[in-house]
Design an enzyme around this catalytic site. Structure first.
Site, PDB file in Angstrom:
ATOM      1  N   ARG A 103     -22.627  17.807  23.395  1.00  0.00           N
ATOM      2  CA  ARG A 103     -22.597  16.343  23.547  1.00  0.00           C
ATOM      3  C   ARG A 103     -22.528  16.056  25.033  1.00  0.00           C
ATOM      4  O   ARG A 103     -21.576  16.484  25.706  1.00  0.00           O
ATOM      5  CB  ARG A 103     -21.393  15.749  22.815  1.00  0.00           C
ATOM      6  CG  ARG A 103     -21.119  14.325  23.238  1.00  0.00           C
ATOM      7  CD  ARG A 103     -20.192  13.596  22.329  1.00  0.00           C
ATOM      8  NE  ARG A 103     -20.820  13.319  21.052  1.00  0.00           N
ATOM      9  CZ  ARG A 103     -20.350  12.421  20.178  1.00  0.00           C
ATOM     10  NH1 ARG A 103     -19.254  11.742  20.450  1.00  0.00           N
ATOM     11  NH2 ARG A 103     -20.969  12.216  19.046  1.00  0.00           N
ATOM     12  N   HIS A 130     -29.343  10.632  19.291  1.00  0.00           N
ATOM     13  CA  HIS A 130     -28.247  11.124  18.438  1.00  0.00           C
ATOM     14  C   HIS A 130     -28.854  11.589  17.107  1.00  0.00           C
ATOM     15  O   HIS A 130     -28.655  10.968  16.064  1.00  0.00           O
ATOM     16  CB  HIS A 130     -27.218  10.013  18.226  1.00  0.00           C
ATOM     17  CG  HIS A 130     -25.886  10.491  17.731  1.00  0.00           C
ATOM     18  ND1 HIS A 130     -25.578  11.823  17.527  1.00  0.00           N
ATOM     19  CD2 HIS A 130     -24.759   9.805  17.381  1.00  0.00           C
ATOM     20  CE1 HIS A 130     -24.331  11.929  17.088  1.00  0.00           C
ATOM     21  NE2 HIS A 130     -23.814  10.718  16.990  1.00  0.00           N
ATOM     22  N   GLN A 133     -26.843  12.273  13.701  1.00  0.00           N
ATOM     23  CA  GLN A 133     -26.354  11.050  13.063  1.00  0.00           C
ATOM     24  C   GLN A 133     -27.415  10.456  12.135  1.00  0.00           C
ATOM     25  O   GLN A 133     -27.141  10.126  10.981  1.00  0.00           O
ATOM     26  CB  GLN A 133     -25.982  10.030  14.157  1.00  0.00           C
ATOM     27  CG  GLN A 133     -25.434   8.730  13.603  1.00  0.00           C
ATOM     28  CD  GLN A 133     -24.079   8.893  12.953  1.00  0.00           C
ATOM     29  OE1 GLN A 133     -23.169   9.453  13.541  1.00  0.00           O
ATOM     30  NE2 GLN A 133     -23.939   8.427  11.719  1.00  0.00           N
ATOM     31  N   ASP A 222     -24.003  -0.641  15.613  1.00  0.00           N
ATOM     32  CA  ASP A 222     -23.394   0.343  16.514  1.00  0.00           C
ATOM     33  C   ASP A 222     -22.666  -0.448  17.599  1.00  0.00           C
ATOM     34  O   ASP A 222     -22.892  -1.658  17.761  1.00  0.00           O
ATOM     35  CB  ASP A 222     -24.477   1.249  17.123  1.00  0.00           C
ATOM     36  CG  ASP A 222     -23.917   2.414  17.951  1.00  0.00           C
ATOM     37  OD1 ASP A 222     -22.680   2.639  17.917  1.00  0.00           O
ATOM     38  OD2 ASP A 222     -24.707   3.090  18.636  1.00  0.00           O
ATOM     39  N   CYS A 262     -22.651   4.114  12.596  1.00  0.00           N
ATOM     40  CA  CYS A 262     -22.386   5.516  12.931  1.00  0.00           C
ATOM     41  C   CYS A 262     -20.900   5.776  13.190  1.00  0.00           C
ATOM     42  O   CYS A 262     -20.463   6.915  13.112  1.00  0.00           O
ATOM     43  CB  CYS A 262     -23.217   5.934  14.139  1.00  0.00           C
ATOM     44  SG  CYS A 262     -23.020   4.855  15.567  1.00  0.00           S
ATOM     45  N   ARG A 290     -22.298  13.602   7.690  1.00  0.00           N
ATOM     46  CA  ARG A 290     -22.501  14.315   8.953  1.00  0.00           C
ATOM     47  C   ARG A 290     -22.268  15.810   8.734  1.00  0.00           C
ATOM     48  O   ARG A 290     -23.040  16.644   9.169  1.00  0.00           O
ATOM     49  CB  ARG A 290     -21.522  13.784  10.025  1.00  0.00           C
ATOM     50  CG  ARG A 290     -21.858  12.419  10.586  1.00  0.00           C
ATOM     51  CD  ARG A 290     -23.097  12.450  11.460  1.00  0.00           C
ATOM     52  NE  ARG A 290     -22.989  13.415  12.539  1.00  0.00           N
ATOM     53  CZ  ARG A 290     -22.468  13.170  13.738  1.00  0.00           C
ATOM     54  NH1 ARG A 290     -22.018  11.963  14.018  1.00  0.00           N
ATOM     55  NH2 ARG A 290     -22.422  14.101  14.682  1.00  0.00           N
TER      56      ARG A 290
HETATM   57  N1   CP Z   1     -20.699   8.995  15.031  1.00  0.00           N
HETATM   58  C1   CP Z   1     -20.220   9.886  15.913  1.00  0.00           C
HETATM   59  O1   CP Z   1     -20.967  10.640  16.541  1.00  0.00           O
HETATM   60  O2   CP Z   1     -18.870   9.907  16.025  1.00  0.00           O
HETATM   61  P1   CP Z   1     -18.029  10.663  17.171  1.00  0.00           P
HETATM   62  O3   CP Z   1     -18.406  10.018  18.475  1.00  0.00           O
HETATM   63  O4   CP Z   1     -16.605  10.428  16.797  1.00  0.00           O
HETATM   64  O5   CP Z   1     -18.399  12.105  17.151  1.00  0.00           O
HETATM   65  N1  NVA Z   2     -24.077   4.583  20.837  1.00  0.00           N
HETATM   66  C1  NVA Z   2     -22.776   5.164  20.713  1.00  0.00           C
HETATM   67  C2  NVA Z   2     -22.718   6.089  19.535  1.00  0.00           C
HETATM   68  C3  NVA Z   2     -21.392   6.740  19.294  1.00  0.00           C
HETATM   69  C4  NVA Z   2     -21.413   7.695  18.144  1.00  0.00           C
HETATM   70  C5  NVA Z   2     -22.423   5.908  21.993  1.00  0.00           C
HETATM   71  O1  NVA Z   2     -23.279   6.589  22.540  1.00  0.00           O
HETATM   72  O2  NVA Z   2     -21.287   5.783  22.452  1.00  0.00           O
END
Ligand code: CP
Ligand code: NVA
Length: 304
Positions: A103, A130, A133, A222, A262, A290
């Site tokens: 990440r 992502h 997701q 989101d 998400c 997930r």
């Molecule tokens: N939806 C998602 O990716 O959640 P986290 O940021 O908690 O991993």
């Molecule tokens: N768009 C959000 C998604 C989190 C799962 C971010 O990148 O923070």
């Protein structure tokens, strides 16, 4: 040859459907207590340059259920790109581990890991995409609606990483995707052009939330300020005001339309508490899926 899961657009329709079917199979096995140790003795390195709840827990528990092990490495531990180059981190990790999930902020970090690692690399969210997701979300849509073909998904809010992965999926599976953002927050033009050129799904972009929501089978929300955009939050709260998912917006959608998010969610901002905690909401099914979907990815990418 190893294959990475960096973008949904790197995979064919058949491969995507295979992932979804295997996720359903693994979910059923898990629910019925059937052992499925496809990754016995294998280790996944998990690099997190941003916070996470779902991604961290679902991958870690998923690896355990597959008979393997997951190693959490936070931002302070690796210093990827600072203490050591992305290329060296990738090569060293490949000598210890059987797969990498990362990440990151800049997408080039996860793409760079994939390029230099000799083991599969999975994108656990970048500023651009992502993919895990959206695969999990489509699994949820299929469970609730019984199909993916011709389902109308309306994206309401920022044209961000999660939105981009929806566009990528629409370039492989046929459904309808309508996107509503405030002016200036539209999705990446190249990602959109590539998906439209694929000619698989109808993809529309508008600045009207009502227009996008009209006739939709699902409204997707989101956060308005993603990780890394914290200092823009106050300005965005004002700019995104007309993009809240609430009962009024749902009155334009199909009667049995569902709410997708998400997570993490901010009640009172991009969604009302009534919608988030109401009967249309399937957000916790998405969160659960997930894990099942990621187990399918891990088994296919890291299995023998
Ligand atoms: N939806 C998602 O990716 O959640 P986290 O940021 O908690 O991993
Ligand atoms: N768009 C959000 C998604 C989190 C799962 C971010 O990148 O923070």
């Amino acid at each position: 040859m190893k294959k990475d899961f960096i973008s949904i657009a790197d995979w064919t329709k058949e491969e995507i459907v295979d992932f979804l079917n295997l996720a359903t199979d693994l979910k059923n096995k898990q629910r019925n207590g059937i052992e499925h140790h496809y990754l016995k003795g294998k280790t996944l390195a998990m690099f997190f340059m941003k916070p996470s709840m779902r991604t961290r827990v679902s991958f870690e528990v998923g690896m355990y259920q597959l008979g393997g092990h997951a190693l959490y490495l936070g931002p302070a531990e690796i210093g990827m790109g600072k203490r050591e180059s992305v290329e060296d981190v990738a090569q060293v990790t490949s000598r210890y581990c059987d797969g990498i999930m990362a990440r990151v902020f800049e997408h080039s970090y996860v793409a760079g890991l994939a390029k230099s690692a000799s083991v599969p690399v999975i994108n656990g969210l970048s500023d651009l995409l992502h993919p895990c997701q959206i695969m999990s979300d489509m699994l949820t849509v299929m469970e609730v609606k019984g199909r993916y073909e011709d389902v109308h998904i309306a994206w309401i809010g920022d044209g961000n990483n999660v939105c981009h992965s929806w566009i990528n999926l629409a370039s492989r599976l046929p459904f309808k995707l309508s996107i509503a953002t405030p002016p200036g927050y539209e999705p990446n033009a190249q990602i959109l052009a590539d998906a439209r050129n694929a000619g698989i799904s109808e993809i529309t972009v508008t600045n009207s939330a009502v227009e996008a929501a009209t006739g939709a089978d699902a409204l997707y929300g989101d956060v308005w300020a993603s990780m890394g955009q914290e200092e823009e939050k106050a300005a965005r709260l004002k700019l995104f005001e007309g993009f809240q998912i609430n009962d009024a917006l749902f009155s334009h959608a199909n009667e049995d339309a569902i709410f997708l998010h998400c997570l993490p969610a901010h009640r009172g901002e991009e969604v009302t508490a009534e919608v988030m905690d109401g009967p249309r909401s399937v957000v916790f099914d998405q969160a659960e899926n997930r894990m099942h979907l990621e187990k399918a990815l891990l088994a296919k990418l890291m299995g023998n």
